[in-house]
Write a protein that holds these residues in place. Structure first.
Motif, PDB file in Angstrom:
ATOM      1  N   ASP A 154      47.255  21.500  -5.385  1.00  0.00           N
ATOM      2  CA  ASP A 154      48.263  20.701  -6.099  1.00  0.00           C
ATOM      3  C   ASP A 154      47.673  19.453  -6.731  1.00  0.00           C
ATOM      4  OD1 ASP A 154      47.646  19.265  -3.892  1.00  0.00           O
ATOM      5  OD2 ASP A 154      49.702  18.840  -3.304  1.00  0.00           O
ATOM      6  N   ASN A 155      46.331  19.440  -6.872  1.00  0.00           N
ATOM      7  CA  ASN A 155      45.727  18.311  -7.549  1.00  0.00           C
ATOM      8  C   ASN A 155      45.862  17.011  -6.757  1.00  0.00           C
ATOM      9  OD1 ASN A 155      44.239  17.394  -9.625  1.00  0.00           O
ATOM     10  ND2 ASN A 155      45.932  17.184 -11.083  1.00  0.00           N
ATOM     11  N   SER A 156      46.117  17.107  -5.469  1.00  0.00           N
ATOM     12  CA  SER A 156      46.261  15.926  -4.626  1.00  0.00           C
ATOM     13  C   SER A 156      44.878  15.424  -4.222  1.00  0.00           C
ATOM     14  CB  SER A 156      47.041  16.298  -3.374  1.00  0.00           C
ATOM     15  OG  SER A 156      46.348  17.325  -2.684  1.00  0.00           O
ATOM     16  N   GLY A 157      44.848  14.301  -3.520  1.00  0.00           N
ATOM     17  CA  GLY A 157      43.581  13.762  -3.052  1.00  0.00           C
ATOM     18  C   GLY A 157      42.861  14.741  -2.144  1.00  0.00           C
ATOM     19  N   THR A 158      43.615  15.345  -1.235  1.00  0.00           N
ATOM     20  CA  THR A 158      43.029  16.307  -0.304  1.00  0.00           C
ATOM     21  C   THR A 158      42.495  17.527  -1.059  1.00  0.00           C
ATOM     22  OG1 THR A 158      44.735  15.605   1.248  1.00  0.00           O
ATOM     23  CG2 THR A 158      43.456  17.547   1.849  1.00  0.00           C
ATOM     24  N   ASN A 159      43.271  17.976  -2.023  1.00  0.00           N
ATOM     25  CA  ASN A 159      42.868  19.127  -2.829  1.00  0.00           C
ATOM     26  C   ASN A 159      41.590  18.817  -3.613  1.00  0.00           C
ATOM     27  OD1 ASN A 159      44.065  20.866  -5.715  1.00  0.00           O
ATOM     28  ND2 ASN A 159      43.170  21.778  -3.908  1.00  0.00           N
ATOM     29  N   THR A 160      41.533  17.621  -4.194  1.00  0.00           N
ATOM     30  CA  THR A 160      40.352  17.214  -4.956  1.00  0.00           C
ATOM     31  C   THR A 160      39.118  17.195  -4.057  1.00  0.00           C
ATOM     32  OG1 THR A 160      41.815  15.828  -6.262  1.00  0.00           O
ATOM     33  CG2 THR A 160      39.465  15.446  -6.514  1.00  0.00           C
ATOM     34  N   LYS A 161      39.311  16.646  -2.855  1.00  0.00           N
ATOM     35  CA  LYS A 161      38.221  16.583  -1.878  1.00  0.00           C
ATOM     36  C   LYS A 161      37.734  18.003  -1.554  1.00  0.00           C
ATOM     37  CE  LYS A 161      36.014  14.248   1.503  1.00  0.00           C
ATOM     38  NZ  LYS A 161      35.164  13.066   1.303  1.00  0.00           N
ATOM     39  N   GLU A 162      38.681  18.878  -1.312  1.00  0.00           N
ATOM     40  CA  GLU A 162      38.354  20.266  -0.955  1.00  0.00           C
ATOM     41  C   GLU A 162      37.577  20.943  -2.086  1.00  0.00           C
ATOM     42  OE1 GLU A 162      41.788  22.833  -0.922  1.00  0.00           O
ATOM     43  OE2 GLU A 162      40.381  24.366  -1.564  1.00  0.00           O
ATOM     44  N   LEU A 163      38.069  20.777  -3.316  1.00  0.00           N
ATOM     45  CA  LEU A 163      37.399  21.417  -4.457  1.00  0.00           C
ATOM     46  C   LEU A 163      35.983  20.876  -4.621  1.00  0.00           C
ATOM     47  CD1 LEU A 163      40.364  21.564  -7.006  1.00  0.00           C
ATOM     48  CD2 LEU A 163      39.437  23.411  -5.594  1.00  0.00           C
ATOM     49  N   GLY A 164      35.815  19.587  -4.295  1.00  0.00           N
ATOM     50  CA  GLY A 164      34.490  18.985  -4.353  1.00  0.00           C
ATOM     51  C   GLY A 164      33.525  19.688  -3.396  1.00  0.00           C
ATOM     52  N   PHE A 165      34.031  20.006  -2.196  1.00  0.00           N
ATOM     53  CA  PHE A 165      33.191  20.708  -1.211  1.00  0.00           C
ATOM     54  C   PHE A 165      32.785  22.096  -1.715  1.00  0.00           C
ATOM     55  CE2 PHE A 165      35.068  17.958   2.278  1.00  0.00           C
ATOM     56  CZ  PHE A 165      33.868  17.321   2.553  1.00  0.00           C
ATOM     57  N   TRP A 166      33.748  22.822  -2.282  1.00  0.00           N
ATOM     58  CA  TRP A 166      33.415  24.165  -2.784  1.00  0.00           C
ATOM     59  C   TRP A 166      32.339  24.076  -3.858  1.00  0.00           C
ATOM     60  CZ3 TRP A 166      34.911  27.365   0.596  1.00  0.00           C
ATOM     61  CH2 TRP A 166      36.200  27.388   1.136  1.00  0.00           C
ATOM     62  N   LYS A 167      32.491  23.086  -4.705  1.00  0.00           N
ATOM     63  CA  LYS A 167      31.550  22.928  -5.808  1.00  0.00           C
ATOM     64  C   LYS A 167      30.153  22.622  -5.270  1.00  0.00           C
ATOM     65  CE  LYS A 167      31.362  20.910 -10.373  1.00  0.00           C
ATOM     66  NZ  LYS A 167      31.661  19.726 -11.176  1.00  0.00           N
ATOM     67  N   ALA A 168      30.125  21.675  -4.313  1.00  0.00           N
ATOM     68  CA  ALA A 168      28.828  21.297  -3.729  1.00  0.00           C
ATOM     69  C   ALA A 168      28.226  22.471  -2.968  1.00  0.00           C
ATOM     70  CB  ALA A 168      29.019  20.100  -2.800  1.00  0.00           C
ATOM     71  N   ALA A 169      29.096  23.323  -2.424  1.00  0.00           N
ATOM     72  CA  ALA A 169      28.595  24.481  -1.672  1.00  0.00           C
ATOM     73  C   ALA A 169      28.186  25.610  -2.605  1.00  0.00           C
ATOM     74  CB  ALA A 169      29.680  24.962  -0.703  1.00  0.00           C
ATOM     75  N   GLY A 170      28.408  25.428  -3.896  1.00  0.00           N
ATOM     76  CA  GLY A 170      28.062  26.455  -4.863  1.00  0.00           C
ATOM     77  C   GLY A 170      28.934  27.701  -4.751  1.00  0.00           C
ATOM     78  N   ALA A 171      30.159  27.518  -4.254  1.00  0.00           N
ATOM     79  CA  ALA A 171      31.052  28.666  -4.083  1.00  0.00           C
ATOM     80  C   ALA A 171      32.247  28.557  -5.018  1.00  0.00           C
ATOM     81  CB  ALA A 171      31.556  28.726  -2.640  1.00  0.00           C
ATOM     82  N   THR A 172      32.699  29.683  -5.522  1.00  0.00           N
ATOM     83  CA  THR A 172      33.946  29.681  -6.284  1.00  0.00           C
ATOM     84  C   THR A 172      35.013  30.357  -5.423  1.00  0.00           C
ATOM     85  OG1 THR A 172      32.673  31.282  -7.529  1.00  0.00           O
ATOM     86  CG2 THR A 172      33.761  29.557  -8.792  1.00  0.00           C
ATOM     87  N   PRO A 173      35.904  29.545  -4.868  1.00  0.00           N
ATOM     88  CA  PRO A 173      36.906  30.132  -3.982  1.00  0.00           C
ATOM     89  C   PRO A 173      37.909  30.955  -4.786  1.00  0.00           C
ATOM     90  CG  PRO A 173      37.384  27.822  -4.328  1.00  0.00           C
ATOM     91  CD  PRO A 173      36.093  28.103  -5.037  1.00  0.00           C
ATOM     92  N   SER A 174      37.955  32.228  -4.517  1.00  0.00           N
ATOM     93  CA  SER A 174      38.952  33.080  -5.139  1.00  0.00           C
ATOM     94  C   SER A 174      39.005  34.360  -4.317  1.00  0.00           C
ATOM     95  CB  SER A 174      38.592  33.406  -6.593  1.00  0.00           C
ATOM     96  OG  SER A 174      37.380  34.120  -6.625  1.00  0.00           O
TER      97      SER A 174
END
Lengths: 282, 232
Positions: A154-174
């Motif tokens: 939902d584009n919230s702070g928590t969501n942004t944080k989470e997406l940052g982790f996926w990106k840093a982990a080199g993973a595309t969550p889907s």
């Protein structure tokens, strides 16, 4: 016939009373743009933990300002600030806040408090999050195991944080293991609980929900899970109609010695520990 | 199941001890939905009469719009009202966003088509001779309209019941334009959402029981009044 009129008159009187009572604020609002009302856009966690219900009456007593707090995700709160639909923001999404400030939408930004994000998940912990040295490793393991994960989405702070982790982990969550709820933190935790899935949450909301869920706290207090909250006053140069004075007073209140003490002591009684650690710069 | 039983038990405790949240939300609901239904009635009945008794170009389109409006999704109404009332919106200077009047406006938008639409069809279903008869007996135009409304009151009551039921149980629109602010714009439905969010299920169940009882009582009262007219 007479009786009927009586009923009609009675109805009319009640109707007039109810309507006028409810619409009274209309005339007040129309008469003068009041300095005594402040719109605060904030994250769901400050409301769901009860922190705001605790702080706002004290602020009102001190200043006479009524705060209308609208609990949305940090992303939406920042958008409200950008449009001038809120006067002051209490959010936790440092990267988004930085952009917001650099574009001149905010006048001032101050640190208020922090707590930690935590990763919660199923007891049997299929992705071995519990033994991860930090959150980044945990996210890598979840992605590798394709373990069920519930995201706010939902584009919230928590969501942004989470997406940052996926990106840093080199993973595309889907895929089917990754679910987006589009809802607030408390609702997302409940969904994760029903799905027996992992999720990232702020610790405060987790503590409130803890008693009624079966998911376990798996990772906490690693450096990369720190969750900083900041208070931003909306720039009156962008929108002349914002209540800037009120916003400054609210920002000052949160970062004042008293405000910081109130924040630090909140929740000790009910949850046995503080939910937010005050860290405004002196 | 245990949760439900425990919830209901606690719910009655909260109701009978006069829990402040429960009272606040109940009063809020009655105020907003009560005002909205009255306003919808005051606007909707004349509008319904007008549509039923007059012919003008574009009338069919207008009636279709009203009829389609009976099924307006409340969240859509909430969004559009919000867009208008936000401070950055065209009516922003009124400072109505996140106040009870804003909630009443949204609720009127939801209920008005119901009242107007049902009134229109109620009047149209009346025997057209009634109108002529009334006029022939020397009724003024006002008296004639009064007679029509009286004859169509069953359907008009149905309209009120439908309108009230629709708005008191609605959550999307009032949450969007009201914001569920404690002490200001909290109503039963938004408080239920909030309490569930907090994991306070017994509070939520208590509020739900009150909401159900209120809806039932209001509907019962109106139905009673409506049915009194049957057969006379």
């Amino acid at each position: 016939m007479r009786k009927k009129y009586k009923a009609l008159v009675l109805f009319a009187v009640i109707a007039a009373l109810v309507v006028s009572n409810c619409l009274a604020p209309l005339t007040i609002a129309g008469a003068a743009r009041s300095e005594k009302v402040l719109i605060l856009a904030t994250t769901t966690s400050t409301k769901d933990t009860g922190l705001l219900d605790y702080l706002l009456p004290i602020f009102k007593k001190k200043t006479g300002i009524t705060v209308k707090s609208i609990a949305v995700g940090s992303g939406q709160a920042l958008t409200m600030g950008q449009r001038g639909d809120a006067d002051v923001l209490l959010v936790h999404s440092p990267a988004q806040e930085k952009t917001f400030m650099s574009k001149g939408y905010g006048k001032t930004r101050k640190d208020v408090m922090y707590n930690y994000f935590v990763i919660i998940g199923p007891k049997n912990d299929p992705a071995k999050v519990k033994t991860a040295p930090d959150a980044l490793t945990a996210f890598k393991r979840i992605a590798a195991a394709k373990a069920k994960f519930v995201s706010r989405g939902d584009n919230s702070g928590t969501n942004t944080k989470e997406l940052g982790f996926w990106k840093a982990a080199g993973a595309t969550p889907s895929g089917s293991w990754y679910m987006k709820t589009g809802q607030g933190m408390a609702a997302t935790i409940r969904i994760a609980n029903e799905k027996n899935a992992y999720t990232l949450t702020d610790e405060g909301t987790y503590l409130v929900q803890k008693k009624s869920i079966s998911l376990e706290l798996l990772l906490k207090k690693t450096k990369d899970l720190k969750n900083q909250y900041g208070v931003i006053t909306v720039n009156p140069a962008k929108h002349s109609f914002v209540n800037y004075n009120g916003a400054v007073r609210f920002s000052d209140f949160l970062t004042s010695r008293e405000g910081q003490r109130l924040i630090g002591s909140y929740g000790t009684k009910k949850y046995g520990k503080t939910l937010f650690v005050p860290n405004a710069k002196k | 199941m245990e949760l439900l039983i425990e919830g209901i038990k606690q719910a009655f405790m909260l109701i009978f001890t006069g829990d402040p949240l429960v009272i606040e939300a109940t009063v809020g609901s009655l105020k907003t939905s009560g005002s909205a239904v009255i306003i919808s009635l005051l606007l909707g009945v004349p509008l319904g009469l007008l549509l039923a008794l007059t012919r003008f170009p574009g009338r069919n389109v207008f009636v279709s719009i009203i009829n389609a409006g009976m099924g307006l999704p409340p969240v859509v109404v909430g969004l559009f009202v919000a867009v208008f009332l936000w401070r950055s919106g065209p009516l922003g200077s009124l400072e109505l966003m996140y106040t009870m009047p804003a909630m009443v406006i949204a609720q009127v938008v939801i209920a008005l088509p119901l009242v107007a639409g049902l009134t229109t069809s109620a009047i149209q279903q009346l025997n057209p001779k009634l109108r002529l008869q009334a006029l022939a007996l020397g009724a003024t135009k006002g008296q004639m309209l009064y007679t029509l409304i009286k004859e169509a009151r069953l359907m008009t009551f149905a309209a009120v019941i439908a309108g009230f039921g629709a708005i008191i149980s609605e959550v999307g629109a009032v949450l969007m334009v009201g914001g569920n602010i404690s002490g200001q714009t909290r109503v039963l439905t938004t408080a239920i959402v909030e309490e569930v969010g907090k994991g306070e299920f017994s509070e939520a169940i208590a509020l739900s029981i009150i909401l159900l009882s209120l809806t039932f009582l209001a509907t019962y009262g109106l139905t009673y009044y409506q049915q009194k007219g049957v057969g006379k």
